[in-house]
Design a protein around this motif. Sequence first.
Motif, PDB file in Angstrom:
ATOM      1  N   HIS A   1      21.097   2.930   7.145  1.00 24.01           N
ATOM      2  CA  HIS A   1      19.930   3.042   6.755  1.00 24.01           C
ATOM      3  C   HIS A   1      19.124   4.386   6.541  1.00 24.01           C
ATOM      4  CE1 HIS A   1      16.386   0.642   5.911  1.00 24.01           C
ATOM      5  NE2 HIS A   1      15.750   1.426   6.438  1.00 24.01           N
ATOM      6  N   PHE A   2      18.682   4.325   5.367  1.00 25.11           N
ATOM      7  CA  PHE A   2      17.724   5.521   5.010  1.00 25.11           C
ATOM      8  C   PHE A   2      16.437   5.163   4.447  1.00 25.11           C
ATOM      9  CE2 PHE A   2      17.870   5.955   0.456  1.00 25.11           C
ATOM     10  CZ  PHE A   2      18.693   4.981   0.223  1.00 25.11           C
ATOM     11  N   SER A   3      15.547   6.086   4.583  1.00 23.17           N
ATOM     12  CA  SER A   3      14.053   5.627   3.971  1.00 23.17           C
ATOM     13  C   SER A   3      14.130   6.324   2.659  1.00 23.17           C
ATOM     14  CB  SER A   3      13.185   6.028   4.977  1.00 23.17           C
ATOM     15  OG  SER A   3      11.934   5.917   4.293  1.00 23.17           O
ATOM     16  N   THR A   4      13.933   5.711   1.559  1.00 22.66           N
ATOM     17  CA  THR A   4      13.452   6.181   0.184  1.00 22.66           C
ATOM     18  C   THR A   4      12.407   7.015   0.377  1.00 22.66           C
ATOM     19  OG1 THR A   4      14.319   3.949  -0.637  1.00 22.66           O
ATOM     20  CG2 THR A   4      12.973   5.329  -2.059  1.00 22.66           C
ATOM     21  N   LEU A   5      11.208   6.832   1.366  1.00 17.60           N
ATOM     22  CA  LEU A   5      10.175   7.510   1.399  1.00 17.60           C
ATOM     23  C   LEU A   5      10.403   8.788   1.737  1.00 17.60           C
ATOM     24  CD1 LEU A   5       7.318   6.526   1.247  1.00 17.60           C
ATOM     25  CD2 LEU A   5       7.284   6.260   3.758  1.00 17.60           C
ATOM     26  N   LEU A   6      11.349   9.064   2.832  1.00 19.01           N
ATOM     27  CA  LEU A   6      11.916  10.413   3.349  1.00 19.01           C
ATOM     28  C   LEU A   6      12.473  11.214   2.296  1.00 19.01           C
ATOM     29  CD1 LEU A   6      13.139  10.000   6.739  1.00 19.01           C
ATOM     30  CD2 LEU A   6      10.895  10.898   6.121  1.00 19.01           C
ATOM     31  N   PHE A   7      13.061  10.546   1.286  1.00 17.23           N
ATOM     32  CA  PHE A   7      13.785  11.236   0.308  1.00 17.23           C
ATOM     33  C   PHE A   7      12.689  12.050  -0.712  1.00 17.23           C
ATOM     34  CE2 PHE A   7      18.290   9.326   0.787  1.00 17.23           C
ATOM     35  CZ  PHE A   7      18.729  10.536   0.571  1.00 17.23           C
TER      36      PHE A   7
ATOM     37  N   ALA B   1      16.958  10.060  -9.486  1.00 14.76           N
ATOM     38  CA  ALA B   1      18.265  10.040  -8.619  1.00 14.76           C
ATOM     39  C   ALA B   1      18.085   8.756  -7.930  1.00 14.76           C
ATOM     40  CB  ALA B   1      18.318  11.265  -7.752  1.00 14.76           C
ATOM     41  N   LEU B   2      16.968   8.369  -7.371  1.00 17.74           N
ATOM     42  CA  LEU B   2      16.733   7.163  -6.594  1.00 17.74           C
ATOM     43  C   LEU B   2      16.912   6.011  -7.640  1.00 17.74           C
ATOM     44  CD1 LEU B   2      13.754   8.072  -4.273  1.00 17.74           C
ATOM     45  CD2 LEU B   2      16.527   7.739  -3.665  1.00 17.74           C
TER      46      LEU B   2
ATOM     47  N   PHE C   1       0.713  -1.115  -0.079  1.00 21.75           N
ATOM     48  CA  PHE C   1      -0.001   0.073  -0.083  1.00 21.75           C
ATOM     49  C   PHE C   1       0.876   1.333   0.057  1.00 21.75           C
ATOM     50  CE2 PHE C   1      -2.790   3.293   1.809  1.00 21.75           C
ATOM     51  CZ  PHE C   1      -4.055   3.170   1.271  1.00 21.75           C
ATOM     52  N   LYS C   2       1.948   1.148   0.815  1.00 19.34           N
ATOM     53  CA  LYS C   2       2.751   2.479   0.897  1.00 19.34           C
ATOM     54  C   LYS C   2       3.590   2.407  -0.412  1.00 19.34           C
ATOM     55  CE  LYS C   2       6.713   2.058   3.164  1.00 19.34           C
ATOM     56  NZ  LYS C   2       7.725   1.590   4.707  1.00 19.34           N
ATOM     57  N   ILE C   3       4.033   1.418  -0.977  1.00 17.85           N
ATOM     58  CA  ILE C   3       4.458   1.408  -2.262  1.00 17.85           C
ATOM     59  C   ILE C   3       3.719   2.049  -3.293  1.00 17.85           C
ATOM     60  CG2 ILE C   3       5.722   0.197  -3.827  1.00 17.85           C
ATOM     61  CD1 ILE C   3       6.754  -1.828  -1.789  1.00 17.85           C
TER      62      ILE C   3
END
Lengths: 194, 195
Positions: B162-168, A119-120, A11-13
């Motif tokens: 560890h980093f969260s992709t979501l935060l980026f 970038a990701l 869901f988050k994705i």
Amino acid sequence: MIYLKLFLHFFKIGAVSFGGGYGMLPLMRETVLDNGWLTESQFLSFIAVSESTPGPLAVNMATFIGASQGGIAGSLLATLGVIMPSFFIILVIAALIQNLLKYEGVKAFLSGIRPCIAALILTAAVTMGFRIFFGITDIRNRMSADYRTITVFLLLLLAGFASKKKRGKKLTPVAILALSAVFGIVLQLIFSYS
Amino acid sequence: MGKTTTLFLTFLKIGAFTFGGGYAMIALLKEEFVSRKHWITEDDFYDMAAIAESTPGPVAINSATYIGYRTAGFWGALVSTLAVCIPSFLIIYLISLYFDAFLHLTYVQYAFQGIQAGVIYLIFSAGIQMAAGIWKKKNRLHRLILFAVAGTATALSLSAVHFSTLLFILACGVIGVSAYLAGLLHHTDTTRRKP
């Protein structure tokens, strides 16, 4: 509870996968690696299968990962999880705010996200490359280069370049995967006979 | 045949035969719903395409929900969205049952060694293509985000932090909005100062 976990993670994705197709791969990769659901090479194989079958990549990946962790129920919940945010967001837009994209604030938000996603995606590709090609997950690891996969990658770069020059077209994803499979087999045979 | 049934069958077909993801589907949808059935006007269709591309989620799902809603309301949306997923779901589920056994075949193992590199190549070239598109637009903020995020995310990941992709993603959205608001303030400032 694996089912609930699958549903919530997907869901988050689904909720933040801007930029279509490959846009959701960085977050999906983080999710499967952090939870220990898949190894890097399993994840890559799943992408290969999802790219060479019809349908949206996100749905295929959700079904595949869900099935690997929780059978039919897992795959159903992961798939529902990944499509649900889109479904409700689009429903609200179609019913109430069709001119959403004409608001400057929304445009500004999306314009900040787009370079971030690019970038990701690049970061994901680079860290995957480090792991698969050089066996490095973080800088403290000793390097152990895998010459077969490195050679395949270089051959693909050449093939991609040649196709663009000669035909003015990029190779399709399926063609690239087929080529890389052939290269993989041929190189393995060469390496094992030499 | 009712509109909902037609929607179901059409999206089932589209889900089953579209390779190459969302963008390949846009052309197919236009042919089906604008040119042939006239259920959606061309203008509405282009609005839909823009929305489907800029909201989160797969373009295929987004357009199915939108077209479904515009032609037959909530149930139209639900039926179309499910229909476009059903073929993928069935195909992938079937594959997943036999995938482990398949991967144990010797030649398949060899092939998948190469395929791993192929997938990295695909992701890498998708990233490069997106980045190049952003770079060409010459917006300084966007170029900065591109470099800053790629640099920090790679550095963090390689040093096993560890980093969260979501935060980026969310942080960059907020930066985009802040830059816009800052621009507004600056703009009103300069217009006020003028005599």
